[in-house]
Design a protein around this motif. Structure first.
Motif, short mmCIF file in Angstrom:
data_model
loop_
_atom_site.label_atom_id
_atom_site.label_comp_id
_atom_site.label_asym_id
_atom_site.label_seq_id
_atom_site.Cartn_x
_atom_site.Cartn_y
_atom_site.Cartn_z
N ALA A 71 0.82 -1.14 -0.04
CA ALA A 71 -0.16 -0.04 -0.14
C ALA A 71 0.79 1.00 0.02
O ALA A 71 2.13 1.24 0.56
CB ALA A 71 -0.87 0.06 1.28
N THR A 73 2.35 4.54 1.35
CA THR A 73 2.50 4.84 2.82
C THR A 73 2.90 6.40 3.16
O THR A 73 3.87 6.73 2.43
CB THR A 73 3.28 3.77 3.31
OG1 THR A 73 2.83 2.52 3.10
CG2 THR A 73 3.60 3.92 4.71
N LEU A 74 2.40 6.94 3.91
CA LEU A 74 3.04 8.20 4.21
C LEU A 74 3.28 7.96 5.70
O LEU A 74 2.59 7.79 6.66
CB LEU A 74 1.49 9.18 4.10
CG LEU A 74 1.89 10.52 4.95
CD1 LEU A 74 2.86 11.36 3.94
CD2 LEU A 74 0.57 11.44 4.68
N HIS A 112 -0.49 14.84 14.90
CA HIS A 112 -1.92 15.08 14.82
C HIS A 112 -2.69 16.11 15.88
O HIS A 112 -3.43 16.72 15.53
CB HIS A 112 -2.97 13.88 14.68
CG HIS A 112 -2.73 13.00 15.80
ND1 HIS A 112 -1.22 12.30 16.30
CD2 HIS A 112 -3.56 12.49 16.66
CE1 HIS A 112 -1.66 11.75 17.45
NE2 HIS A 112 -2.95 11.82 17.51
N ARG A 122 -2.13 17.13 4.77
CA ARG A 122 -1.20 16.10 4.30
C ARG A 122 -1.98 14.92 4.25
O ARG A 122 -1.82 14.28 3.15
CB ARG A 122 0.12 16.15 5.33
CG ARG A 122 0.94 17.24 5.39
CD ARG A 122 1.84 17.26 4.03
NE ARG A 122 2.87 18.16 4.09
CZ ARG A 122 3.77 18.37 3.31
NH1 ARG A 122 4.05 17.40 2.42
NH2 ARG A 122 4.69 19.17 3.59
N ILE A 123 -2.68 14.55 5.28
CA ILE A 123 -3.35 13.04 5.31
C ILE A 123 -4.37 13.10 4.39
O ILE A 123 -4.70 12.38 3.70
CB ILE A 123 -3.82 13.03 6.75
CG1 ILE A 123 -2.64 12.60 7.77
CG2 ILE A 123 -4.76 11.65 6.67
CD1 ILE A 123 -3.15 12.48 9.28
N THR A 124 -5.22 14.21 4.12
CA THR A 124 -6.28 14.29 3.36
C THR A 124 -5.85 14.30 2.00
O THR A 124 -6.45 13.54 1.03
CB THR A 124 -7.05 15.95 3.43
OG1 THR A 124 -7.44 15.72 4.92
CG2 THR A 124 -8.15 15.88 2.61
N THR A 125 -4.76 14.95 1.62
CA THR A 125 -4.01 14.65 0.27
C THR A 125 -3.58 13.63 -0.11
O THR A 125 -3.90 13.16 -1.09
CB THR A 125 -2.95 15.87 0.07
OG1 THR A 125 -3.63 17.09 0.36
CG2 THR A 125 -2.37 15.66 -1.46
N PHE A 126 -3.00 12.79 0.78
CA PHE A 126 -2.47 11.55 0.64
C PHE A 126 -3.67 10.48 0.43
O PHE A 126 -3.75 9.72 -0.50
CB PHE A 126 -1.64 11.16 1.75
CG PHE A 126 -1.31 9.64 1.96
CD1 PHE A 126 -0.23 9.19 1.11
CD2 PHE A 126 -1.93 8.73 2.65
CE1 PHE A 126 0.27 7.93 1.04
CE2 PHE A 126 -1.54 7.37 2.55
CZ PHE A 126 -0.52 7.06 1.80
N LEU A 127 -4.71 10.71 1.26
CA LEU A 127 -5.70 9.80 1.22
C LEU A 127 -6.84 9.99 -0.10
O LEU A 127 -7.17 9.19 -0.67
CB LEU A 127 -6.80 9.87 2.36
CG LEU A 127 -6.17 9.39 3.56
CD1 LEU A 127 -7.06 9.63 4.89
CD2 LEU A 127 -5.79 7.79 3.67
N ASN A 128 -6.78 11.09 -0.71
CA ASN A 128 -7.47 11.45 -2.03
C ASN A 128 -6.48 11.04 -2.87
O ASN A 128 -6.94 10.78 -3.99
CB ASN A 128 -7.71 12.98 -1.97
CG ASN A 128 -8.66 13.31 -1.20
OD1 ASN A 128 -9.73 12.47 -0.59
ND2 ASN A 128 -8.77 14.71 -0.61
#
Length: 128
Positions: A71, A73-74, A112, A122-128
């Protein structure tokens, strides 16, 4: 026996000092935050679980399998983490295929909570 004694004698004040050590922005460690975090830790069964977790941590299997992660990974890490050096972020990401390490300057161990304005996008961009 020392672990049981230390864990069982951890007061709210000592716990609060520990939490403060995970934040670069000390103003965010409010009484309300401690009031939210401490009660679960104060339960005897949770303290026993915490102690068991730390006594049984063995990352060897996890470490051995990092190169098998498929997967994306960030890895987010606080640049001002006082518990674990931020240099570990890149070393970790280097061992995981397709991983990206992002070190957030001015953030502590709990990025967080400490730096939500930098972390959440950062998390939102990564998940999108």
């Amino acid at each position: 026996m020392i672990g049981e004694l230390t864990t069982n004698l951890t007061t709210r004040s000592f716990y609060a000092d520990s939490i403060r050590g995970t934040f670069a922005h000390q103003d965010l460690v409010t009484d309300e935050l401690i009031d939210e975090f401490y009660p679960p830790f104060s339960r005897p069964s949770n303290r026993d679980g915490f102690l068991a977790l730390w006594r049984n941590l063995d990352y060897r299997l996890t470490d051995a399998g990092l190169n098998q992660v498929t997967a994306p990974t960030l890895v987010l890490w606080g640049g001002d983490d006082q518990w674990l050096p931020s240099s570990q972020a890149t070393r970790l990401a280097d061992r995981i295929p397709h991983a990206e390490a992002v070190i957030l300057p001015g953030c502590g161990h709990t990025v967080h909570e400490d730096c939500p304005a930098a972390t959440i996008p950062r998390i939102t961009t990564f998940l999108n």
